[in-house]
Design an enzyme around this catalytic site. Sequence first.
Site, PDB file in Angstrom:
ATOM      1  N   CYS A 145       0.839  -1.196   0.000  1.00 26.57           N
ATOM      2  CA  CYS A 145       0.000   0.000   0.000  1.00 26.57           C
ATOM      3  C   CYS A 145       0.876   1.249   0.000  1.00 26.57           C
ATOM      4  O   CYS A 145       1.373   1.665   1.050  1.00 26.57           O
ATOM      5  CB  CYS A 145      -0.936   0.006   1.202  1.00 26.57           C
ATOM      6  N   CYS A 148      -0.623   4.084   2.100  1.00 25.76           N
ATOM      7  CA  CYS A 148      -0.479   3.858   3.543  1.00 25.76           C
ATOM      8  C   CYS A 148       0.948   4.130   4.017  1.00 25.76           C
ATOM      9  O   CYS A 148       1.164   4.739   5.069  1.00 25.76           O
ATOM     10  CB  CYS A 148      -0.833   2.416   3.895  1.00 25.76           C
ATOM     11  N   ASP A 149       1.928   3.659   3.252  1.00 30.01           N
ATOM     12  CA  ASP A 149       3.300   3.598   3.755  1.00 30.01           C
ATOM     13  C   ASP A 149       4.307   4.483   3.032  1.00 30.01           C
ATOM     14  O   ASP A 149       5.445   4.620   3.481  1.00 30.01           O
ATOM     15  CB  ASP A 149       3.804   2.145   3.687  1.00 30.01           C
TER      16      ASP A 149
END
Length: 340
Positions: A145, A148-149
């Site tokens: 992701c 997300c990261d």
Amino acid sequence: MPQHRKVTIIGSGPSGHTAAIYLARANLEPILFEGMMANGFAPGGQLTTTTDVENYPGFPEGVMGGELMDKLREQSERFGTEIVTETITKLDLSVRPFKIWREGSEDDAEPTDTTDAVIIATGASARRMHLPGEETYWQNGISACAVCDGAVPIFRNKPLAVIGGGDSAAEESIYLTKYASHVYVLVRRDKLRASKVMAARLLKHPKVTVLFNTSATATHGDGSLLKELTIKNTITNEESKLPVNGLFYAIGHDPATSLVKGQVNLDDEGYIVTVPGSTETNIPGVFAAGDVQDKKYRQAITSAGTGCMAALDAERYITEHIEEAAPADEPASNGSDAQK
């Protein structure tokens, strides 16, 4: 005798627990089946496999994925949700009340539970390649992701790699250019599957290099963080090293919908189809929330949002329809008009 509840939640990620919190506060006494390694994840879902979560509101310093799920679980229990660490293996949505079988029950046995409404919040799992070294560097350089990261400090101003050739891979690669020194996109074939617009945008980006006919075969690092990939030319089989500090999979997700396949409408990729603007499925009384019905955003906060929606939809359904519901075991309408 089967245990009966007005509302049953299947799944224990942000969507399932948010739905439980709303339903419990509405005095509907929901039961939530969190599963045991259902879909390959411990109770809590995908977030239990992540480390720092920096984009969930309310945690200015960030929060560990497992800790976030623990807090959501505690909040569900505080308001009276019954949480059961068992996996549901079978649903019969053709009769009312709906029939539920827990893991370990015989196929020809009576259902273990019945419910007037059910919220499917079983999530989806990112496809991984399970390359040599991947388990060592998962969430320590390897992720599925980018949104997300991607902003995590270990990736900032570092060379990164993305595996995939579709629109998602193109979007995530371009997103990562905000943080990376350079982004390498590994594509197994000699062309991108992405739309022409996305492909053109990717190919002309100054911080992106697309490596066609290329696959990753191994990951390497210092034992703590990823440092390098072994890559192979799929035509010549020649191998080489690619120094990168991050590897992002963008090869798709698998929604956990085997439980409702053949009963609830699914799209071509296996995601549950919901009525636009709601969490309603084609079967009245069956609702879907989180990544099992969301293939676009797939964020913890959007999952929580649809969990709230599902709870409110289910509460309204119980209030408006359950007293007029058909007698037990009467064939249930498939609600085919709901999608029109």
